[in-house]
Design an enzyme around this catalytic site. Structure first.
Site: not given
Length: 290
Positions: A112, A116, A126, A128-130, A160, A190
């Protein structure tokens, strides 16, 4: 379960560690190459553990702070195992994972990364691979998404396009499917807005061909540096002012809201008693709410 699964777990965990090493080396090299009065940033390493016992597994937390390019970046790897708590069992069952009540053992490994940036014109990112295993199911997940506070259309297009090239090696619909999933997953209800400019996101990937799914997961990881590094290098040299810094801090606040309220990885890490400093590594060093 397949008799080769212990070997597969070992291979997956080793790949995530190899990818971590490649990314950390590339980021420190980038720090060396950008002119600045600051010393180049370096990663600080700390071993992490899951829970209090000796047998829950753990990982390696690598964090760079106050660098020339990266104000804060974390690259974490882990391989953890144990028994899921009732709430986590219920969450897995709700996602369609069978047999959790009868045998709630699990194993999970992954990488992960959250960066910043110092320069507000350089996009946060960001990746992440799992891999996740239970006695009754296994799957891969992950992705990458770009989070600029000030968007440059050419940067978005490059990010992209690079991810699409990796996806196209494995299926003509992979990029479209996983881009749409990212647009949905990284939406902040939100705030009624997206977290950033998207990327790809996939989860519960099990085509019944472990080798093919692992190969795709590896190619997503390999695509990260070509997708992101040119943007970081170029934008970190651009001039900026107080208005851009203010926009960056406000955007970081929105990013933090998403990670604390909606992110699956954050919720899972805290629910399974992994090191909270590692789980919350994604939070920015500074943020502002207007």
């Amino acid at each position: 379960m397949d008799i080769n699964f212990d070997e597969r777990k070992t291979r997956a965990a080793a790949w995530f560690r190899t990818l971590r090493d490649q990314i950390c080396t590339a980021f420190e090299t980038l720090e060396d190459g950008v002119p600045s009065d600051r010393p180049p940033g370096r990663f600080e390493l700390r071993e992490t553990r899951r829970g209090e016992g000796p047998d829950g597994g753990g990982g390696l937390m690598s964090v760079m702070r106050e660098g020339r390019v990266f104000e804060k970046v974390g690259v974490n790897v882990s391989a953890v195992h144990g028994t899921l708590a009732p709430a986590a069992q219920a969450a897995m069952a709700a996602r369609g994972v069978p047999g959790m009540a009868e045998d709630p053992r699990f194993w999970a490994s992954g990488i992960s990364l959250v960066a910043h940036m110092r320069n507000p014109l350089a996009p946060a990112v960001h990746m992440n691979t799992r891999m996740f295993w239970t006695p009754h199911a296994w799957w891969f997940g992950g992705g990458a998404d770009l989070n600029p506070c000030i968007e440059f259309a050419e940067d978005t297009a490059h990010f992209h396009a690079t991810l699409k090239t990796a996806c196209d090696l494995h299926g003509p619909d992979f990029y479209t499917r996983f881009k749409e999933w990212a647009d949905e997953y990284f939406y902040i209800p939100h705030r009624k807005r997206a977290r950033g400019v998207g990327g790809i996101f996939f989860d519960d990937l099990n085509t019944s061909d472990w080798e093919a799914d692992f190969a795709f997961t590896q190619d997503v990881g390999r695509a990260f540096l070509p997708a992101f590094l040119p943007l970081a290098e170029r934008r970190s040299r651009d001039a900026y002012g107080e208005a851009e810094r203010e926009a960056q801090l406000i955007h970081r606040g929105i990013y933090a809201e998403y990670n604390l309220v909606y992110d699956r990885g954050t919720k899972f890490g805290l629910a399974t008693a992994h090191d909270p400093e590692a789980v919350l590594m994604s939070l920015p060093p500074l943020a502002r709410w207007p």
